[in-house]
Design an enzyme around this catalytic site. Structure first.
Site, PDB file in Angstrom:
ATOM      1  N   HIS A 111      37.107  12.458 -11.481  1.00  0.00           N
ATOM      2  CA  HIS A 111      35.837  12.662 -12.186  1.00  0.00           C
ATOM      3  C   HIS A 111      35.924  13.844 -13.145  1.00  0.00           C
ATOM      4  CE1 HIS A 111      34.709  16.046  -9.541  1.00  0.00           C
ATOM      5  NE2 HIS A 111      35.012  15.294  -8.499  1.00  0.00           N
ATOM      6  N   TYR A 125      40.643  14.603  -3.830  1.00  0.00           N
ATOM      7  CA  TYR A 125      40.274  13.609  -2.822  1.00  0.00           C
ATOM      8  C   TYR A 125      41.517  12.802  -2.477  1.00  0.00           C
ATOM      9  CZ  TYR A 125      36.079  15.000  -5.274  1.00  0.00           C
ATOM     10  OH  TYR A 125      35.101  15.745  -5.886  1.00  0.00           O
ATOM     11  N   ASP A 128      22.542  22.178  -8.319  1.00  0.00           N
ATOM     12  CA  ASP A 128      23.520  21.141  -7.960  1.00  0.00           C
ATOM     13  C   ASP A 128      24.742  21.863  -7.412  1.00  0.00           C
ATOM     14  OD1 ASP A 128      25.089  18.932  -7.681  1.00  0.00           O
ATOM     15  OD2 ASP A 128      25.069  18.345  -9.793  1.00  0.00           O
ATOM     16  N   GLU A 136      32.653  21.684 -11.243  1.00  0.00           N
ATOM     17  CA  GLU A 136      32.821  21.050  -9.935  1.00  0.00           C
ATOM     18  C   GLU A 136      34.120  20.263  -9.789  1.00  0.00           C
ATOM     19  OE1 GLU A 136      30.263  17.625  -9.344  1.00  0.00           O
ATOM     20  OE2 GLU A 136      29.281  18.009 -11.254  1.00  0.00           O
ATOM     21  N   ASP A 143      27.210  18.235  -0.671  1.00  0.00           N
ATOM     22  CA  ASP A 143      26.765  18.292  -2.073  1.00  0.00           C
ATOM     23  C   ASP A 143      25.259  18.083  -2.029  1.00  0.00           C
ATOM     24  OD1 ASP A 143      26.171  17.921  -4.747  1.00  0.00           O
ATOM     25  OD2 ASP A 143      27.864  16.586  -5.145  1.00  0.00           O
ATOM     26  N   HIS A 190      30.215   9.506  -4.026  1.00  0.00           N
ATOM     27  CA  HIS A 190      28.761   9.473  -3.866  1.00  0.00           C
ATOM     28  C   HIS A 190      28.361   8.942  -2.486  1.00  0.00           C
ATOM     29  CE1 HIS A 190      28.222   9.431  -8.521  1.00  0.00           C
ATOM     30  NE2 HIS A 190      28.494  10.619  -8.042  1.00  0.00           N
ATOM     31  N   ARG A 246      35.500  19.440  -2.685  1.00  0.00           N
ATOM     32  CA  ARG A 246      34.884  19.697  -3.998  1.00  0.00           C
ATOM     33  C   ARG A 246      34.165  21.029  -3.895  1.00  0.00           C
ATOM     34  NH1 ARG A 246      32.572  15.241  -4.733  1.00  0.00           N
ATOM     35  NH2 ARG A 246      30.394  15.562  -4.105  1.00  0.00           N
ATOM     36  N   GLU A 303      31.416  23.290  -6.195  1.00  0.00           N
ATOM     37  CA  GLU A 303      30.548  23.147  -7.375  1.00  0.00           C
ATOM     38  C   GLU A 303      29.544  24.289  -7.459  1.00  0.00           C
ATOM     39  OE1 GLU A 303      27.975  19.694  -7.147  1.00  0.00           O
ATOM     40  OE2 GLU A 303      27.630  19.734  -9.305  1.00  0.00           O
ATOM     41  N   ASP A 347       0.799  -1.228   0.000  1.00  0.00           N
ATOM     42  CA  ASP A 347       0.000   0.000   0.000  1.00  0.00           C
ATOM     43  C   ASP A 347       0.833   1.280   0.000  1.00  0.00           C
ATOM     44  OD1 ASP A 347      -2.217  -1.622   0.092  1.00  0.00           O
ATOM     45  OD2 ASP A 347      -2.335  -1.586   2.286  1.00  0.00           O
ATOM     46  N   HIS A 375      28.617  18.697 -15.706  1.00  0.00           N
ATOM     47  CA  HIS A 375      27.598  18.048 -16.527  1.00  0.00           C
ATOM     48  C   HIS A 375      26.482  19.049 -16.768  1.00  0.00           C
ATOM     49  CE1 HIS A 375      25.352  17.713 -12.733  1.00  0.00           C
ATOM     50  NE2 HIS A 375      26.462  17.270 -12.191  1.00  0.00           N
ATOM     51  N   HIS A 408      21.540  15.483 -13.713  1.00  0.00           N
ATOM     52  CA  HIS A 408      22.468  15.207 -14.816  1.00  0.00           C
ATOM     53  C   HIS A 408      21.591  15.332 -16.045  1.00  0.00           C
ATOM     54  CE1 HIS A 408      26.068  13.160 -12.704  1.00  0.00           C
ATOM     55  NE2 HIS A 408      25.529  14.072 -11.948  1.00  0.00           N
TER      56      HIS A 408
HETATM   57 CA    CA Z   1      26.707  17.642  -7.270  1.00  0.00          CA
END
Ligand code: CA
Length: 446
Positions: free
Chosen positions: A343, A382, A264, A378, A253, A236, A399, A401, A33, A347, A354
């Site tokens: 990375h 690390y 973002d 961004e 983030d 992430h 980071r 961004e 439900d 984007h 994204h």
């Molecule tokens: Ca981000």
């Protein structure tokens, strides 16, 4: 509604000679439900502004009477008492501005005739239930045109045409994105003010999301990352359960989605309000890389240029700090910087965090920037706990961004109001005691 009608006109022109079928998102059961939060499919919302599940938009530019057709759920008093209001078929023509509306239950019956005498069917394959329905309708259309006329002989993906439209933001869309950025700024600023050693990552997450919702944002644009200490070196990280320790950095983030437009944003700040020498050194490198990247943004530049600018500054900085060896050109050539910067630098951003839109054209050349595109910028560094480097740098993750709108002359930073310089950050961290409406549970309690 004019906004959506104008978008449908653009899409109708793109699907000239064919018919496009654009289904809504569907609800997904979570357990008995209960469903996962419903969020409309962005393409469908872009063309309708309609946020109910179980709907299908058909664009039929060649049809004599109905160029825009909406299938949707019927009104149902009992269901609406339990699960909420529905627009219903009768109100759909006026409210959404389509030429005709049908109950979703009549899709199989009504769809085939719209597929007759067009060459191309634009439909994105992938949802088995929708695929079966479209396949059956195509079969019926072929049967109907066996003796006269013709049915589509080509099935093509509508996404490239729709996503090319979505990639260039209109003034209306930019206004939504500005609001999304403003609300996100409020969240980040409140989170900075609340930060102090001993709080948990989830408490900062609560501050951020409280501000987002309080300002009218419908949801977060993605799961908030609130990463203290070396959790910041996990790109992430989503657990958000740890305690913020004295002397560490906090990487946040997080951003809201407002009226289907995402921000973002990442900021990194010291938990106790003072950067250590090593934290400051890394932060300076990332900030300089971001500034160099932003300076390259202008119409006509290849999409990749800002990434290369960031990589160069980061590589130079890492060599200067002794984290990388050799010459800058050699480190870039051999990609040894990827140990610390693994990375890309940004984007597309829009209805999806994204966002849709090509990065490379069909000849595999990076697309060039155009006014109205929005990209994140961004860069980050690390240093993993087990990195083969000076131990003083280990466990530092930074980071930074922002969200950049490409303008006629360069770019505009939509999230520039969020503190970013070391001085600004040190002045704001921990300046506001976090208030709880109830009594605070002892901080060790689980
Ligand atoms: Ca981000």
């Amino acid at each position: 509604m004019k906004t959506y009608e104008a978008r449908r006109e653009q899409a109708l022109a793109a699907f000239h000679g064919g018919v496009a079928i654009i289904p809504s998102a569907t609800t997904i059961p979570r357990n008995n439900d209960t469903e996962y939060e419903f969020r409309q499919n962005s393409d469908f919302y872009y063309l309708t502004g309609f946020d109910e599940p179980d709907a299908v938009l058909v664009l039929a530019p060649e049809h004599d009477e109905h160029r825009t057709i909406l299938f949707l759920r019927e009104r149902d008093r009992a269901t609406e008492i339990w699960n909420g209001r529905r627009l219903g078929v009768d109100a759909a023509v006026e409210t959404i501005g389509v030429d005709i509306a049908y109950p979703i239950g009549s899709l199989a019956q009504e769809l085939p005739r719209y597929l007759c005498n067009v060459e191309t069917l634009y439909y994105t394959l992938g949802n088995s239930e929708n695929d079966a329905c479209v396949r059956a309708a195509l079969g019926d259309a072929r049967a109907m045109t066996r003796r006269a006329g013709f049915a589509p002989d080509t099935i093509a993906d509508p996404s490239p045409a729709l996503h090319a439209l979505r990639q260039i933001k209109s003034a209306h869309e930019i206004a939504q994105m500005r609001r999304s950025a403003e609300i996100t700024a409020q969240g980040h600023i409140a989170a900075m003010r609340a930060t102090r050693p001993g709080l948990h990552e989830y408490e900062i997450e609560a501050v951020l999301e409280y501000e987002f919702h309080r300002a009218g944002a419908q949801r977060t644009a993605y799961e908030s990352i609130v990463a203290g200490g070396d959790n910041a070196t996990i790109l992430h990280y989503r657990e958000n359960r740890d305690r913020l320790a004295e002397g560490t950095l906090l990487l946040v983030d997080a951003a809201c989605e407002y009226n289907y437009y995402a921000a973002d944003v990442t900021r990194t700040w010291p938990v106790n309000g003072r950067f250590s020498a090593e934290q400051r050194a890394i932060y300076d490198v990332v900030l300089a890389a971001q500034q160099a990247a932003i300076e390259t943004l202008r119409p006509g530049q290849p999409q990749k240029a800002f990434h290369y600018a960031a990589v160069r500054v980061i590589t130079e900085g890492l060599i200067e700090l002794g984290l990388l060896r050799g010459s800058v050109d050699e480190a870039i050539e051999r990609e040894t910087y990827r140990e610390y910067y693994m990375h890309g630098t940004g984007h597309w951003l829009g209805m999806d965090v994204h966002d849709v839109g090509r990065y490379r054209d069909l000849s595999d050349t990076p697309v060039t920037l155009e006014p109205g595109m929005v990209t994140t910028v961004e860069p980050g560094v690390y240093v993993q706990r087990d990195a083969a480097c000076d131990e003083r740098f280990r466990g530092i993750g930074v980071r930074i961004e922002d969200d950049l709108l490409i303008t006629e002359s360069g770019s505009e930073n939509l999230t520039a109001m969020i503190p970013k310089s070391i001085d600004e950050l040190e002045a704001i961290i921990g300046t506001c005691e976090l208030e709880f409406s109830g009594q605070r549970v002892s901080s060790g309690a689980i």
